[in-house]
Design a protein around this motif. Structure first.
Motif, PDB file in Angstrom:
ATOM      1  N   ARG A 140       0.837  -1.139   0.209  1.00 29.89           N
ATOM      2  CA  ARG A 140       0.061   0.054  -0.018  1.00 29.89           C
ATOM      3  C   ARG A 140       0.798   1.290  -0.050  1.00 29.89           C
ATOM      4  NH1 ARG A 140      -5.343  -0.342   2.386  1.00 29.89           N
ATOM      5  NH2 ARG A 140      -5.304   1.828   2.002  1.00 29.89           N
ATOM      6  N   LEU A 200      -0.313   4.430   2.140  1.00 25.61           N
ATOM      7  CA  LEU A 200      -0.090   4.312   3.546  1.00 25.61           C
ATOM      8  C   LEU A 200       1.140   4.701   4.115  1.00 25.61           C
ATOM      9  CD1 LEU A 200      -2.378   0.981   4.316  1.00 25.61           C
ATOM     10  CD2 LEU A 200      -2.920   3.571   4.893  1.00 25.61           C
ATOM     11  N   LEU A 259      -4.538  -0.580   7.810  1.00 24.75           N
ATOM     12  CA  LEU A 259      -3.522  -0.555   8.634  1.00 24.75           C
ATOM     13  C   LEU A 259      -2.894  -1.887   9.048  1.00 24.75           C
ATOM     14  CD1 LEU A 259      -3.482   2.972  10.153  1.00 24.75           C
ATOM     15  CD2 LEU A 259      -1.649   2.174   8.645  1.00 24.75           C
ATOM     16  N   ARG A 294      -8.804   1.585   7.466  1.00 27.38           N
ATOM     17  CA  ARG A 294      -7.857   2.063   6.277  1.00 27.38           C
ATOM     18  C   ARG A 294      -6.876   0.937   5.801  1.00 27.38           C
ATOM     19  NH1 ARG A 294      -5.161   7.297   8.684  1.00 27.38           N
ATOM     20  NH2 ARG A 294      -3.573   6.830   6.740  1.00 27.38           N
ATOM     21  N   HIS A 336      -1.415  -3.838   6.374  1.00 28.93           N
ATOM     22  CA  HIS A 336      -0.384  -3.178   6.311  1.00 28.93           C
ATOM     23  C   HIS A 336       1.133  -3.366   6.939  1.00 28.93           C
ATOM     24  CE1 HIS A 336       2.002  -0.006   4.488  1.00 28.93           C
ATOM     25  NE2 HIS A 336       2.220   0.747   5.396  1.00 28.93           N
TER      26      HIS A 336
END
Length: 321
Positions: free
Chosen positions: A182, A185, A266, A264, A269
């Motif tokens: 990503r 991010l 995260l 989002r 991620h």
């Protein structure tokens, strides 16, 4: 009918859901029995948690486990997890491991009941009680299921209570790493030691971190602390990873996202970054531990490829009167 000894096992329950004319209508539920009271039973099924009033139960019985891992695999994973969360005070009772850490987390303050305690079961439980009582702590036993079913049955007879069921979930690392990175991010900073802000974010969830907690978190040779910061430099996500055991398991823990930064992506991620670090150290699979009742977290981990390897119950001795 089911008994306390069936908690932690796979069962099928036929439930009365209504009556049409002279015909009784039934539905069946299949899952792991996670709680049994005088009025209700609770199942963890593939579709979520189901609570059934006993008055609606027509028939219920234990059934064979669904592709359960071998006992040796459960023991190996539990020992790897113990190594990744090292209690500073430890003793052995045959194959059992007695652990104490100033009451910070149940994992580090319970006897891990895997293997042979080298004595009759009742004598082993008595020894656990003495060991914790001598240290001024309430005796706890971590009983992986269904491996430790005899232990749980013996504790039921002694009046020990159970904390919420914990799922030990596993996943291969390859799919996590195959997910596209990503770029929208913030970067995940992987550090050998946590920052003060990392500790503070964990303390919001785990409570004040005593010195013992810092020893546990930093007491593994191969560990990493993930930090994600926003554009202002504020910490918005953290996690800890540790690679342990002969099978080189990656243990994921303390994955947290700030409330304002949730939804989002995260979590994935951060996991992807930690997975990349772990593969460089020979890991191919990850595990994490999550309470079965934490349905949002269980759903998130399911989307990331995690499934339940086995479960465990943390059992508490009755208070001394």
């Amino acid at each position: 009918m089911l008994r306390q000894q069936d908690v932690g096992h796979r069962v099928v329950v036929r439930r009365i859901v209504g009556v049409t004319g002279e015909r009784t209508l039934f539905t069946d539920a299949l899952g792991e029995l996670v709680d049994l009271t005088e009025t209700d039973l609770t199942l963890a099924t593939d579709k979520g948690t189901v609570r059934v009033p006993l008055r609606e139960v027509h028939r219920a019985k234990r059934v064979p486990p669904a592709r359960r891992p071998r006992a040796a695999a459960v023991i190996a994973l539990e020992l790897a997890a113990d190594e990744a969360w090292p209690a500073p005070v430890r003793s052995r009772l045959g194959g059992w491991i007695l652990r104490a850490a100033d009451n910070w987390t149940g994992r580090a303050n319970s006897a891990l009941a895997v293997g042979d305690p080298d004595r009759p079961l009742d004598a082993a439980i008595d020894a656990v009680v003495r060991w914790y009582t001598d240290r001024g702590q309430r005796p706890l036993i971590n009983a992986p299921m269904p491996l430790a079913a005899p232990v749980n049955a013996a504790l039921d007879e002694r009046g020990w209570t159970a904390r919420p069921l914990t799922l030990v979930q596993t996943a291969p690392l390859a799919p996590l790493l195959a997910a596209p990175a990503r770029s929208d991010l913030p970067l995940v900073d992987l550090a050998d030691t946590p920052t003060d802000a990392w500790y503070a974010m964990v303390a919001e969830h785990k409570g004040t971190l005593p010195g013992t907690a810092l020893r546990i978190l930093n007491g593994v040779p191969e560990k990493v602390f993930a930090h994600v910061r926003d554009a202002d430099g504020d910490l918005i996500a953290v996690a800890r990873g540790a690679v342990t055991g002969p099978d080189r398991w990656l243990g994921l823990s303390l994955l947290q996202t700030a409330p304002a930064a949730r939804r989002r992506g995260l979590a994935q991620h951060v996991m992807r970054a930690v997975a990349g670090w772990a593969t460089q150290r020979g890991a191919t699979h990850a595990y994490l531990q999550v309470e079965e009742r934490n349905t949002p977290a269980v759903a998130l981990y399911g989307r990331l490829g995690f499934s339940t390897h086995h479960t465990y119950l943390t059992r508490e001795a009755p208070p001394v009167t």
